[in-house]
Every structure is written in C-alpha cells, then in structure tokens.
Motif scaffolding. Structure first.
Motif, short mmCIF file in Angstrom:
data_model
loop_
_atom_site.label_atom_id
_atom_site.label_comp_id
_atom_site.label_asym_id
_atom_site.label_seq_id
_atom_site.Cartn_x
_atom_site.Cartn_y
_atom_site.Cartn_z
N LEU A 172 -2.46 -10.97 34.68
CA LEU A 172 -1.03 -11.22 34.50
C LEU A 172 -0.69 -12.53 35.19
CD1 LEU A 172 1.85 -10.55 33.71
CD2 LEU A 172 2.01 -9.07 35.72
N ASP A 173 -0.49 -13.57 34.39
CA ASP A 173 -0.17 -14.90 34.87
C ASP A 173 1.34 -14.97 35.08
OD1 ASP A 173 0.42 -17.59 35.14
OD2 ASP A 173 -0.99 -18.25 33.61
N ALA A 174 1.78 -14.90 36.34
CA ALA A 174 3.21 -14.76 36.62
C ALA A 174 3.65 -15.61 37.82
CB ALA A 174 3.56 -13.30 36.86
N PRO A 175 4.39 -16.68 37.60
CA PRO A 175 4.88 -17.50 38.71
C PRO A 175 5.75 -16.71 39.69
CG PRO A 175 5.18 -18.63 36.62
CD PRO A 175 4.80 -17.24 36.28
N THR A 176 6.52 -15.75 39.17
CA THR A 176 7.42 -14.95 40.02
C THR A 176 6.87 -13.53 40.20
OG1 THR A 176 8.77 -14.41 38.06
CG2 THR A 176 9.48 -16.27 39.41
N LEU A 177 5.59 -13.43 40.40
CA LEU A 177 4.93 -12.14 40.55
C LEU A 177 5.56 -11.32 41.68
CD1 LEU A 177 2.28 -10.59 39.46
CD2 LEU A 177 1.29 -11.31 41.64
N PHE A 178 5.77 -11.95 42.84
CA PHE A 178 6.31 -11.25 44.00
C PHE A 178 7.82 -11.03 43.87
CE2 PHE A 178 2.54 -13.45 45.80
CZ PHE A 178 1.82 -12.33 46.15
N SER A 184 9.62 -10.61 41.27
CA SER A 184 9.95 -9.58 40.28
C SER A 184 9.47 -8.19 40.69
CB SER A 184 9.31 -9.94 38.93
OG SER A 184 7.89 -9.95 39.03
N GLY A 185 8.62 -8.13 41.71
CA GLY A 185 8.07 -6.84 42.14
C GLY A 185 6.90 -6.38 41.31
N VAL A 186 6.46 -7.20 40.36
CA VAL A 186 5.37 -6.83 39.47
C VAL A 186 4.03 -6.78 40.21
CG1 VAL A 186 4.16 -7.44 37.32
CG2 VAL A 186 6.60 -7.75 37.48
N ASP A 187 3.96 -7.40 41.38
CA ASP A 187 2.72 -7.32 42.15
C ASP A 187 2.35 -5.88 42.47
OD1 ASP A 187 5.14 -7.65 43.88
OD2 ASP A 187 3.70 -7.27 45.48
N ALA A 188 3.35 -4.98 42.51
CA ALA A 188 3.08 -3.56 42.79
C ALA A 188 2.29 -2.91 41.67
CB ALA A 188 4.40 -2.82 43.01
N MET A 189 2.32 -3.50 40.47
CA MET A 189 1.59 -2.96 39.32
C MET A 189 0.12 -3.38 39.33
SD MET A 189 4.45 -3.92 36.42
CE MET A 189 3.27 -3.66 35.09
N CYS A 190 -0.19 -4.39 40.14
CA CYS A 190 -1.51 -5.03 40.07
C CYS A 190 -2.53 -4.37 41.01
CB CYS A 190 -1.39 -6.51 40.41
SG CYS A 190 -0.28 -7.41 39.30
N ASP A 191 -3.77 -4.36 40.56
CA ASP A 191 -4.86 -3.85 41.39
C ASP A 191 -5.26 -4.87 42.45
OD1 ASP A 191 -5.57 -1.25 39.98
OD2 ASP A 191 -5.69 -2.68 38.32
N ARG A 192 -5.22 -6.15 42.08
CA ARG A 192 -5.51 -7.24 43.01
C ARG A 192 -4.56 -8.39 42.70
NH1 ARG A 192 -9.04 -5.20 46.66
NH2 ARG A 192 -9.87 -7.26 47.14
N VAL A 193 -4.28 -9.20 43.71
CA VAL A 193 -3.45 -10.39 43.52
C VAL A 193 -4.26 -11.62 43.91
CG1 VAL A 193 -1.40 -11.65 44.28
CG2 VAL A 193 -1.27 -9.19 43.87
N VAL A 194 -4.26 -12.60 42.99
CA VAL A 194 -4.94 -13.87 43.22
C VAL A 194 -3.89 -14.97 43.23
CG1 VAL A 194 -6.63 -15.53 42.34
CG2 VAL A 194 -7.02 -13.06 42.04
N SER A 195 -3.86 -15.78 44.29
CA SER A 195 -2.92 -16.89 44.36
C SER A 195 -3.66 -18.22 44.36
CB SER A 195 -2.05 -16.79 45.62
OG SER A 195 -1.09 -15.77 45.49
N VAL A 196 -3.09 -19.19 43.65
CA VAL A 196 -3.68 -20.52 43.56
C VAL A 196 -2.88 -21.47 44.45
CG1 VAL A 196 -4.40 -22.37 42.01
CG2 VAL A 196 -4.29 -20.01 41.16
#
Length: 205
Positions: free
Chosen positions: A112-118, A120-132
């Motif tokens: 999930l390529d999302a600039p506003t991942l945090f 929007s709260g969508v990070d809670a849906m993710c198994d892992r978070v990768v930041s560039v």
C-alpha cells in the motif's frame, strides 16, 4: 495475505521503491490513485468538499479543480485536517475494496503506497511499515524538478510533513534513498529477504 505499508517524506523516492517492489512480485495499491478515484465527477465526496471549501471548486463539467482545492486546503493545518476528515473515509473504503479484489485474485503480497499512511490511520491495517528517507537537500532538488514549485513552496510542503525521526520510530523497515540506483536495489533485495524471513512468504529475487 501480507500487507506492507509504504510511506515516507515527499521527495524521498517512494514511487521508485514502489516500482522496484512491484518488480519483485508485490501487487501495488496506490493511495493517491484512490484519492483521485473518489473525487471524480459525480462522486459523493465532491458535495462535501464544496460545502467545506467553496462551491466554485467544480468546473462547468462538474470536475474538481484540484489546484484550487490544494491552495485552500493546504494553507493551514486546520484546513488540511478538514480535507483529510472528508476524504480519508472514502479513500480507506477504496483501499479495502482493492485489497479484497487482489486477495480474491490470489495475490498474497500487497504494498500500500500511501503518503499519508500514518495520518489516515491505515498503518493499523498493515503487517509491516516501510518508510523511505533521503537527505533534505536531495528531497528538495527532486521536488523542485518533479512538481515545478518555487523553493519556498517546496520547503513549505516539506515542513508540513513528519520528521525523519518520526518515520524511523514508527516503521519496521527504513529504505535510505540518497545514493545510487545500485545501492537502492541492494536495500530492496535485503528488505525482501527480511520480509520473507519474518512473514514466511516467498518473494521473487
């Protein structure tokens, strides 16, 4: 199904990382594309946007004047939050629908390529978070070239985001994209190795 959240600061090169992960076998969901989809002509979000930011946001064909919206929504933190409050529920629903569709098709590895991942709260849906991440001067150069902004506009956009420290603190993996393409490729392969090890999945490459 394993969902990897991919985010990072503007100008860090997240789109390049997303493409390289796709080449490794990941299906990609682009949150920016979801945002455009839910603000097309006739979408229910448009009436809410007009109520919050002005009836003149739509042109004669009912299409959203995106630059006008941006000028009004990003003039202050309060206005930005108002925009996010309206759009995030629509975007999240679109993301959930795409995840369900990809899963039904048999995809097990989704980014999930999302600039506003945090935000929007969508990070809670993710198994892992990768930041560039990338050094500030490199990000500034990329933004000026990519978005045709003035230096002042680019710096304002950069300052509106979380710090690199925030991304490092809230992510399981960091990709540092300030060097060569070869160095970036090595980090991508190492990330895939770690994900395979932690999540027990098979990843190409």
């Amino acid at each position: 199904m394993i969902l990897i959240g991919l985010t990072g600061q503007t100008g860090a090169g997240k789109s390049t990382v997303s493409l390289m992960l796709q080449q490794q076998g990941f299906a990609i969901i682009n949150a920016d594309e979801c945002s455009h989809e839910v603000t097309r002509v006739g979408c229910p979000s448009l009436s809410e946007l007009c109520e919050a930011f002005g009836a003149d946001l739509l042109d004669e064909n009912g299409a959203l004047k995106r630059k006008l919206l941006a000028s009004r929504a990003f003039c202050s933190a309060e206005q930005k939050q108002k925009l996010e409050h309206i759009l995030f529920p629509y975007i999240i629903k679109s993301i959930e629908q795409k995840i369900a569709l990809l899963t039904a098709k048999g995809y097990q590895l989704i980014v999930l390529d999302a600039p506003t991942l945090f935000e929007s709260g969508v990070d809670a849906m993710c198994d892992r978070v990768v930041s560039v991440t990338a050094p500030e001067e490199i990000r500034l150069s990329r933004i000026l070239k990519r978005d045709k902004l003035t230096k002042e506009q680019a710096l304002l956009r950069m300052s509106a985001q979380h710090s690199e420290e925030f991304y490092r603190k809230h992510s399981q993996h960091i990709i540092e994209n300030g060097g060569s393409r070869e160095e970036l490729s090595k980090q991508i392969h190492e990330l895939c190795r770690l994900l395979a090890e932690v999540e027990g999945c098979h990843i190409n490459g």
